[in-house]
Design a protein around this motif. Sequence first.
Motif, short mmCIF file in Angstrom:
data_model
loop_
_atom_site.label_atom_id
_atom_site.label_comp_id
_atom_site.label_asym_id
_atom_site.label_seq_id
_atom_site.Cartn_x
_atom_site.Cartn_y
_atom_site.Cartn_z
N LEU A 11 2.78 -42.27 11.65
CA LEU A 11 1.66 -43.05 12.17
C LEU A 11 0.45 -42.17 12.46
O LEU A 11 -0.70 -42.58 12.23
CB LEU A 11 2.07 -43.79 13.44
CG LEU A 11 2.91 -45.05 13.23
CD1 LEU A 11 3.34 -45.63 14.57
CD2 LEU A 11 2.14 -46.09 12.43
N ASN A 12 0.67 -40.97 12.97
CA ASN A 12 -0.46 -40.06 13.23
C ASN A 12 -1.20 -39.73 11.94
O ASN A 12 -2.43 -39.65 11.92
CB ASN A 12 0.04 -38.78 13.90
CG ASN A 12 0.30 -38.97 15.38
OD1 ASN A 12 -0.23 -39.90 16.01
ND2 ASN A 12 1.12 -38.10 15.96
N ASP A 13 -0.44 -39.53 10.85
CA ASP A 13 -1.10 -39.29 9.58
C ASP A 13 -1.84 -40.54 9.10
O ASP A 13 -2.94 -40.45 8.54
CB ASP A 13 -0.07 -38.86 8.53
CG ASP A 13 0.35 -37.41 8.69
OD1 ASP A 13 -0.35 -36.66 9.40
OD2 ASP A 13 1.39 -37.03 8.13
N TYR B 22 3.65 -47.49 4.05
CA TYR B 22 2.95 -47.82 5.28
C TYR B 22 3.00 -49.33 5.56
O TYR B 22 2.98 -49.76 6.71
CB TYR B 22 1.48 -47.39 5.21
CG TYR B 22 1.24 -45.92 5.40
CD1 TYR B 22 1.77 -45.23 6.49
CD2 TYR B 22 0.45 -45.21 4.50
CE1 TYR B 22 1.52 -43.88 6.67
CE2 TYR B 22 0.19 -43.86 4.67
CZ TYR B 22 0.73 -43.19 5.76
OH TYR B 22 0.49 -41.85 5.94
N GLU C 125 8.62 -41.75 13.31
CA GLU C 125 7.62 -42.81 13.22
C GLU C 125 6.27 -42.31 13.69
O GLU C 125 5.24 -42.57 13.06
CB GLU C 125 8.06 -44.00 14.08
CG GLU C 125 7.05 -45.12 14.14
CD GLU C 125 7.49 -46.20 15.10
OE1 GLU C 125 6.87 -46.35 16.17
OE2 GLU C 125 8.47 -46.90 14.78
N GLU C 126 6.24 -41.56 14.78
CA GLU C 126 4.97 -41.10 15.33
C GLU C 126 4.28 -40.12 14.39
O GLU C 126 3.05 -40.14 14.24
CB GLU C 126 5.19 -40.45 16.70
CG GLU C 126 3.91 -40.27 17.50
CD GLU C 126 3.12 -41.56 17.68
OE1 GLU C 126 1.87 -41.49 17.66
OE2 GLU C 126 3.73 -42.63 17.83
N LEU C 127 5.05 -39.25 13.72
CA LEU C 127 4.47 -38.33 12.74
C LEU C 127 3.78 -39.10 11.62
O LEU C 127 2.63 -38.80 11.25
CB LEU C 127 5.56 -37.44 12.17
CG LEU C 127 5.15 -36.48 11.04
CD1 LEU C 127 4.20 -35.42 11.55
CD2 LEU C 127 6.38 -35.83 10.41
N ASP D 210 -4.02 -49.69 18.20
CA ASP D 210 -4.19 -48.24 18.22
C ASP D 210 -4.39 -47.66 16.83
O ASP D 210 -4.15 -46.48 16.58
CB ASP D 210 -2.99 -47.57 18.90
CG ASP D 210 -1.67 -47.87 18.19
OD1 ASP D 210 -1.64 -48.79 17.34
OD2 ASP D 210 -0.67 -47.19 18.50
N LEU D 211 -4.85 -48.52 15.90
CA LEU D 211 -5.12 -48.09 14.53
C LEU D 211 -6.63 -48.07 14.30
O LEU D 211 -7.39 -48.68 15.06
CB LEU D 211 -4.44 -49.04 13.55
CG LEU D 211 -2.90 -49.05 13.58
CD1 LEU D 211 -2.36 -50.15 12.66
CD2 LEU D 211 -2.32 -47.69 13.17
N ARG E 225 -3.27 -42.78 10.90
CA ARG E 225 -4.50 -42.97 11.69
C ARG E 225 -5.66 -42.11 11.16
O ARG E 225 -6.82 -42.40 11.47
CB ARG E 225 -4.22 -42.64 13.16
CG ARG E 225 -3.27 -43.62 13.83
CD ARG E 225 -3.10 -43.32 15.31
NE ARG E 225 -2.13 -44.23 15.92
CZ ARG E 225 -0.90 -43.88 16.27
NH1 ARG E 225 -0.49 -42.61 16.09
NH2 ARG E 225 -0.08 -44.75 16.81
N LYS E 226 -5.34 -41.11 10.38
CA LYS E 226 -6.38 -40.25 9.81
C LYS E 226 -6.85 -40.74 8.44
O LYS E 226 -7.79 -40.18 7.87
CB LYS E 226 -5.84 -38.82 9.66
CG LYS E 226 -5.34 -38.19 10.95
CD LYS E 226 -4.62 -36.88 10.66
CE LYS E 226 -3.91 -36.34 11.89
NZ LYS E 226 -3.09 -35.13 11.58
#
Length: 336
Positions: free
Chosen positions: A148-150, A169, A144-146, A107-108, A152-153
């Motif tokens: 990871l969301n960053d 990371y 963690e999700e915050l 999912d990356l 992914r951008k």
Amino acid sequence: MKRLITLPLLCIVLLTGSCQYKSIDEYIQKQYLDGELNGNILVVRGDTILYENSFGIAHPKTKEPLTAAHRFNVGSIYKEFPGVAIMQLFEKGRLKLDDKVSYYLNDLPVWASSIGIKQLFKYTSGLPKVPWDNYIGSNNPITEELVLNDLRKEELVFEPGSDYLYSNYNPLLLTLIVEKVTGRSFEDYVQEHIFEAAKMTDSYFAKQTPYKDEKSPAVAFDVDFNLDSYLIQEPKFLMSFTTQDLYQWLYHLHNHQIISKESVKLLSERAGAQSPLGVLEWDNDTLEVHHHHGESGNYEAVIRYYPKDDLYIVILKNQKYENVSDMADNIHRILR
């Protein structure tokens, strides 16, 4: 658990050469009286405690005195544990160090197919730095999700393997690979395969900061006695330790009861300033020192192991003065 013997304080008077301090206690008391020490210290040679003491308070509001039972965040020293967990899985044949991140984490962005696990170890992945400044002082808790969301951008800042950049990371992705391979949370895996194996009976993952219903937390605060302002709701970022447990960690790691010596050497390879284990200096096949410094907010920590002297030094602070490495140097100098 390795049984420690406490040496009476009066027996710690040592020959110091040109050093102005005749004992560890004299030196440490001076640091405290100078207002540069709020934390716990443990010095062990072999199985004998040369020095163990607590100075200052665990919380600026309650004024609760620090004790040996208090637990501290250790900043980037935590990254030793994702690295060692990966090496345990490698030794069992459950992954390969050249495997690409995308093999485990699908999912990356496309760049995950160009980064190998070993490049995460060495901080040669090309991953950018985590934008911690964007989170500090925010009303949104760090999760963690915050993070990871960053991620992914983000784009890579260099081609994997071509340069070095220290980024949190890297160990975060290692924890996710551990979870994918084992089918367990990173916290549960570490509890069984590292904490229990190393007899680290008081180490744990806190649930959030500010702490709530945690046992014996040493709360971080600045020189004006203001609490650290960031909000965290991610146990992966909140590993907490006592000085005794970090001694147990160093002892079991370097007696090769957690991973093999070959794995320790591989994990200590550096492409830049640090490896997952911090800084390990080798003379061919002989380890000379294991040094690791960490900080997070007003937490600051250092762990040292000198194999030749069979000497372990652990300093944990919840009020930062940026002097723990110097303190470890001076303690070692006194003992020489």
